[in-house]
Design a protein around this motif. Structure first.
Motif, PDB file in Angstrom:
ATOM      1  N   ILE A 192      12.212   0.977   6.933  1.00  0.00           N
ATOM      2  CA  ILE A 192      12.050  -0.210   8.050  1.00  0.00           C
ATOM      3  C   ILE A 192      10.984  -1.069   7.554  1.00  0.00           C
ATOM      4  CG2 ILE A 192      11.828  -0.705  10.320  1.00  0.00           C
ATOM      5  CD1 ILE A 192      14.667   0.579   9.632  1.00  0.00           C
ATOM      6  N   GLY A 193       9.895  -0.599   7.170  1.00  0.00           N
ATOM      7  CA  GLY A 193       8.764  -1.437   6.685  1.00  0.00           C
ATOM      8  C   GLY A 193       8.999  -1.980   5.464  1.00  0.00           C
ATOM      9  N   ALA A 194       9.515  -1.404   4.521  1.00  0.00           N
ATOM     10  CA  ALA A 194       9.824  -2.228   3.430  1.00  0.00           C
ATOM     11  C   ALA A 194      10.650  -3.398   3.344  1.00  0.00           C
ATOM     12  CB  ALA A 194      10.368  -0.896   2.170  1.00  0.00           C
ATOM     13  N   ILE A 195      11.733  -2.921   4.373  1.00  0.00           N
ATOM     14  CA  ILE A 195      12.967  -3.989   4.646  1.00  0.00           C
ATOM     15  C   ILE A 195      12.402  -5.276   5.285  1.00  0.00           C
ATOM     16  CG2 ILE A 195      15.191  -4.450   5.626  1.00  0.00           C
ATOM     17  CD1 ILE A 195      16.090  -1.748   4.630  1.00  0.00           C
ATOM     18  N   LEU A 196      11.691  -4.738   6.338  1.00  0.00           N
ATOM     19  CA  LEU A 196      10.954  -5.883   7.331  1.00  0.00           C
ATOM     20  C   LEU A 196       9.996  -6.886   6.529  1.00  0.00           C
ATOM     21  CD1 LEU A 196      10.588  -4.040  10.594  1.00  0.00           C
ATOM     22  CD2 LEU A 196      12.506  -5.897   9.989  1.00  0.00           C
TER      23      LEU A 196
ATOM     24  N   GLY B 193       5.190   1.901   9.137  1.00  0.00           N
ATOM     25  CA  GLY B 193       5.938   0.578   9.074  1.00  0.00           C
ATOM     26  C   GLY B 193       5.045  -0.541   8.307  1.00  0.00           C
ATOM     27  N   VAL B 194       3.986  -0.497   8.799  1.00  0.00           N
ATOM     28  CA  VAL B 194       3.015  -1.854   8.351  1.00  0.00           C
ATOM     29  C   VAL B 194       2.372  -1.476   6.792  1.00  0.00           C
ATOM     30  CG1 VAL B 194       0.750  -1.312   9.043  1.00  0.00           C
ATOM     31  CG2 VAL B 194       1.767  -3.666   8.909  1.00  0.00           C
ATOM     32  N   THR B 195       2.486  -0.430   6.381  1.00  0.00           N
ATOM     33  CA  THR B 195       1.921  -0.037   5.074  1.00  0.00           C
ATOM     34  C   THR B 195       2.449  -1.062   3.856  1.00  0.00           C
ATOM     35  OG1 THR B 195       1.507   2.118   5.514  1.00  0.00           O
ATOM     36  CG2 THR B 195       1.682   1.828   3.383  1.00  0.00           C
ATOM     37  N   PRO B 196       3.865  -1.297   3.733  1.00  0.00           N
ATOM     38  CA  PRO B 196       4.217  -1.969   2.529  1.00  0.00           C
ATOM     39  C   PRO B 196       3.906  -3.437   2.709  1.00  0.00           C
ATOM     40  CG  PRO B 196       6.002  -1.345   3.864  1.00  0.00           C
ATOM     41  CD  PRO B 196       4.857  -0.448   4.364  1.00  0.00           C
ATOM     42  N   ALA B 197       3.631  -3.853   4.173  1.00  0.00           N
ATOM     43  CA  ALA B 197       3.694  -5.207   4.456  1.00  0.00           C
ATOM     44  C   ALA B 197       2.251  -5.716   4.768  1.00  0.00           C
ATOM     45  CB  ALA B 197       4.575  -5.341   5.717  1.00  0.00           C
ATOM     46  N   ALA B 198       1.430  -4.978   4.695  1.00  0.00           N
ATOM     47  CA  ALA B 198      -0.148  -5.070   5.404  1.00  0.00           C
ATOM     48  C   ALA B 198      -0.543  -6.425   4.780  1.00  0.00           C
ATOM     49  CB  ALA B 198      -0.947  -4.006   5.421  1.00  0.00           C
ATOM     50  N   GLY B 199      -0.624  -6.609   3.443  1.00  0.00           N
ATOM     51  CA  GLY B 199      -1.335  -7.645   2.710  1.00  0.00           C
ATOM     52  C   GLY B 199      -0.342  -8.937   2.655  1.00  0.00           C
ATOM     53  N   PHE B 200       0.790  -8.779   3.380  1.00  0.00           N
ATOM     54  CA  PHE B 200       1.718 -10.149   3.245  1.00  0.00           C
ATOM     55  C   PHE B 200       2.020 -10.718   4.411  1.00  0.00           C
ATOM     56  CE2 PHE B 200       2.732  -6.897  -0.399  1.00  0.00           C
ATOM     57  CZ  PHE B 200       1.946  -7.631  -1.460  1.00  0.00           C
ATOM     58  N   VAL B 201       1.786 -10.174   5.565  1.00  0.00           N
ATOM     59  CA  VAL B 201       2.181 -10.698   7.012  1.00  0.00           C
ATOM     60  C   VAL B 201       1.098 -11.240   7.764  1.00  0.00           C
ATOM     61  CG1 VAL B 201       4.327  -9.150   6.836  1.00  0.00           C
ATOM     62  CG2 VAL B 201       2.486  -8.613   8.003  1.00  0.00           C
ATOM     63  N   THR B 202       1.660 -11.938   8.940  1.00  0.00           N
ATOM     64  CA  THR B 202       0.713 -12.197   9.784  1.00  0.00           C
ATOM     65  C   THR B 202       0.293 -11.235  10.951  1.00  0.00           C
ATOM     66  OG1 THR B 202       2.232 -13.477  11.299  1.00  0.00           O
ATOM     67  CG2 THR B 202       1.441 -14.631   9.606  1.00  0.00           C
TER      68      THR B 202
ATOM     69  N   ALA C 217       0.903  -1.232   0.090  1.00  0.00           N
ATOM     70  CA  ALA C 217       0.124  -0.012   0.107  1.00  0.00           C
ATOM     71  C   ALA C 217       0.826   1.348  -0.090  1.00  0.00           C
ATOM     72  CB  ALA C 217      -0.849   0.062   1.116  1.00  0.00           C
ATOM     73  N   GLY C 218       2.185   1.201  -0.296  1.00  0.00           N
ATOM     74  CA  GLY C 218       2.915   2.402  -0.449  1.00  0.00           C
ATOM     75  C   GLY C 218       4.163   2.579   0.562  1.00  0.00           C
ATOM     76  N   GLY C 219       4.777   1.724   0.957  1.00  0.00           N
ATOM     77  CA  GLY C 219       5.892   1.941   1.657  1.00  0.00           C
ATOM     78  C   GLY C 219       7.039   2.660   0.766  1.00  0.00           C
ATOM     79  N   THR C 220       7.302   2.452  -0.519  1.00  0.00           N
ATOM     80  CA  THR C 220       8.291   3.171  -1.232  1.00  0.00           C
ATOM     81  C   THR C 220       7.556   4.011  -2.042  1.00  0.00           C
ATOM     82  OG1 THR C 220       7.633   1.360  -3.195  1.00  0.00           O
ATOM     83  CG2 THR C 220       9.788   0.968  -1.650  1.00  0.00           C
ATOM     84  N   VAL C 221       6.493   3.873  -2.627  1.00  0.00           N
ATOM     85  CA  VAL C 221       5.839   4.788  -3.473  1.00  0.00           C
ATOM     86  C   VAL C 221       5.451   5.994  -2.683  1.00  0.00           C
ATOM     87  CG1 VAL C 221       3.742   5.228  -4.785  1.00  0.00           C
ATOM     88  CG2 VAL C 221       4.804   3.032  -4.608  1.00  0.00           C
ATOM     89  N   VAL C 222       4.795   6.065  -1.434  1.00  0.00           N
ATOM     90  CA  VAL C 222       4.255   7.067  -0.654  1.00  0.00           C
ATOM     91  C   VAL C 222       5.290   7.395   0.367  1.00  0.00           C
ATOM     92  CG1 VAL C 222       2.512   7.665   0.923  1.00  0.00           C
ATOM     93  CG2 VAL C 222       1.929   6.133  -1.171  1.00  0.00           C
ATOM     94  N   HIS C 223       5.818   6.721   1.133  1.00  0.00           N
ATOM     95  CA  HIS C 223       6.488   7.161   2.459  1.00  0.00           C
ATOM     96  C   HIS C 223       7.848   7.377   2.187  1.00  0.00           C
ATOM     97  CE1 HIS C 223       2.951   6.710   4.983  1.00  0.00           C
ATOM     98  NE2 HIS C 223       2.840   5.545   4.665  1.00  0.00           N
ATOM     99  N   ILE C 224       8.503   6.633   1.781  1.00  0.00           N
ATOM    100  CA  ILE C 224       9.796   6.736   1.263  1.00  0.00           C
ATOM    101  C   ILE C 224       9.975   7.894   0.330  1.00  0.00           C
ATOM    102  CG2 ILE C 224      12.093   5.661   0.239  1.00  0.00           C
ATOM    103  CD1 ILE C 224      11.237   3.066   1.363  1.00  0.00           C
ATOM    104  N   SER C 225       9.252   8.074  -0.630  1.00  0.00           N
ATOM    105  CA  SER C 225       9.496   9.080  -1.762  1.00  0.00           C
ATOM    106  C   SER C 225       9.260  10.229  -1.074  1.00  0.00           C
ATOM    107  CB  SER C 225       8.525   8.816  -2.935  1.00  0.00           C
ATOM    108  OG  SER C 225       7.150   9.011  -2.277  1.00  0.00           O
ATOM    109  N   SER C 226       8.264  10.529  -0.031  1.00  0.00           N
ATOM    110  CA  SER C 226       7.906  11.721   0.360  1.00  0.00           C
ATOM    111  C   SER C 226       8.928  11.997   1.610  1.00  0.00           C
ATOM    112  CB  SER C 226       6.558  11.722   1.116  1.00  0.00           C
ATOM    113  OG  SER C 226       6.312  10.788   1.996  1.00  0.00           O
TER     114      SER C 226
END
Length: 461
Positions: free
Chosen positions: A367-371, A315-324, A206-215
């Motif tokens: 951090i979220g994207a790497i985690l 932190g959870v934005t890039p991972a939200a649909g992939f993690v427990t 949902a936007g770890g790179t596209v939204v948060h890292i870029s901004s």
């Protein structure tokens, strides 16, 4: 007799037409790919994501001095106008349009790995059927476009937190117009629009790179180019309205469910996973921040818990649909720890990222994207991939590549845009305007009346 026969025939035909028409209608319904439940869900999610921009305005507005509250809030709200128009005219096409569409072929489209095309310029061909590329197969194409618009609106608004109380509103207007076109649209294409980062396998739900890292990275560069506030760090710039900050984080958290869960683009199991991950990570982030602050500084603060909640959400934005859920909890807590110490380091370095945009959004997104490369599992989402903890170290490498490329592209692009603008206009307001406040000088308005200002003066004494 003839009349009676015709009447009987008409009645028989009418009786037979019912089942035949019912069958035709049923076939038409079966052929219609639009799912009303998914459509309703994404409509609501789009509205929730839009709500995040006024939420950000309150969050940032409460953190600045009272004489700059309107200017700071306007720096978020103007994006609702700017991107609300440019996304329709060209932004969506540059981010998501394929170079060609061939019905019946396999695949039915051809996409450029670097940038979209002009095929959907002015929303030409963007109607109420599902999009022909397959971004979202059960909702109208226009709805997918509108949902993505809300992300494009809030992303450049995040940058404003770093350069408040000193940037000319005119320069900011042209900066975000260019940035949303030249930085955001290509990044969205690389990750979500059949571009090369998505094709490589990097995960960004949902936007770890596209939204948060870029901004966040763009905010860092903008501070470097503009320089610190005139009074920084000699005079303290305490938040003038902490309740605004708490209202802002509440609206942001509420809207973030549309941000993350809505990225499933349908009402189902995946949306549920992302919803739970969002809740758990933010809760863990806020709790972690408060505990650290309590232990190291003696008192838990309202701004601290709000910052922790925000760090967990980022932190959870890039991972939200992939993690427990447990993976999301750990991501929220780890991100909060990293962001807490990054904020402290930024203060010690006396770098005037005024509202800690990079330490929370830039670093938190990193951090979220790497985690995600550690905690992702196909048991949660078969369309994703396993991370390092589930036997796939390659995924971690792909996440790092996506992060590094985003840093370079957003950083260099922001620097070029600001330097070009500086050739034709002043990026900063004059020193006297900075002293008097940007509300009156840039907008001709005051956030509060004289009684409020007098009260502040009395309280300071």
């Amino acid at each position: 007799m003839l009349k009676k026969g015709l009447m009987i025939g008409a009645i028989a035909l009418w009786l037979l037409s019912g089942p035949l028409m019912g069958t035709a209608l049923a076939q038409e319904v079966d052929a219609n790919p639009i799912d009303t439940g998914d459509t309703a869900f994404v409509l609501v999610s789009s509205a929730l994501v839009l709500l995040m921009t006024p939420g950000l305005a309150f969050f940032y507005g409460g953190l600045v001095r009272s004489r700059n509250v309107l200017n700071t809030m306007m720096m978020s709200l103007i994006l609702m106008g700017v991107v609300g128009v440019t996304w329709v005219l060209w932004g969506y096409s540059l981010a998501f349009a394929p170079t060609s569409i061939t019905p019946g072929a396999e695949p039915a489209f051809t996409a450029n790995p670097i940038i979209g095309s002009l095929n959907w310029l002015f929303l030409n061909g963007v109607g109420t059927d599902p999009d022909p590329v397959g971004y979202a197969t059960t909702i109208p194409h226009q709805l997918f476009m509108a949902y993505q618009m809300m992300f494009a609106i809030i992303t450049p608004a995040l940058i404003s937190g770093a350069i408040v109380e000193r940037m000319s509103f005119k320069a900011y207007f042209w900066f975000v117009t260019l940035w949303s076109t030249l930085i955001y649209s290509p990044l969205a294409h690389w990750v979500w629009g059949k571009g090369w980062i998505g094709a490589m396998g990097a995960l960004d739900f949902a936007g770890g790179t596209v939204v948060h890292i870029s901004s966040g990275v763009s905010a860092l560069v903008a501070v470097w180019v503009l320089g610190p506030r005139k009074t920084y760090p000699v005079q303290p710039a305490a938040p003038h309205n902490v309740p605004y900050v708490l209202l802002g984080i509440g609206l942001l958290w509420f809207g973030w469910f549309g941000f993350n869960a809505g990225s499933a683009l349908g009402a189902g199991a995946l949306a549920t996973v992302a919803f739970v991950a969002t809740m758990v990570s933010s809760a863990a982030g806020g709790l972690t921040w408060v505990i650290i602050e309590w232990l190291l500084r003696g008192k838990p603060t309202a701004i601290g818990i709000a910052s922790g909640f925000l760090a967990g959400l980022v932190g959870v934005t890039p991972a939200a649909g992939f993690v427990t859920p447990i993976g999301a909890l750990l991501i929220g807590s780890i991100t909060a720890v990293c962001c807490f110490f990054a904020v402290s380091l930024r203060a010690k370095l006396q770098f005037d990222d005024s509202l800690d945009t990079f330490p929370i959004h830039g670093l938190g997104g990193t951090i979220g994207a790497i985690l995600t490369g550690f905690f992702a599992t196909k048991a949660v989402n078969e369309l994703g991939d396993n991370g390092l903890f589930f036997g796939n170290p390659v995924q971690l490498w792909e996440q790092i590549v996506g992060v590094v490329v985003t840093y370079i592209f957003a950083g260099v692009g922001t620097f070029v845009i600001l330097k070009l603008l500086s050739l034709v206009m002043d990026l900063r307001v004059k020193p006297v305007v900075e002293d008097q406040g940007l509300d009156v000088n840039e907008h001709g308005e005051e956030g509060y009346g004289q009684e409020f200002a007098s009260g502040l003066s009395y309280n300071r004494e």
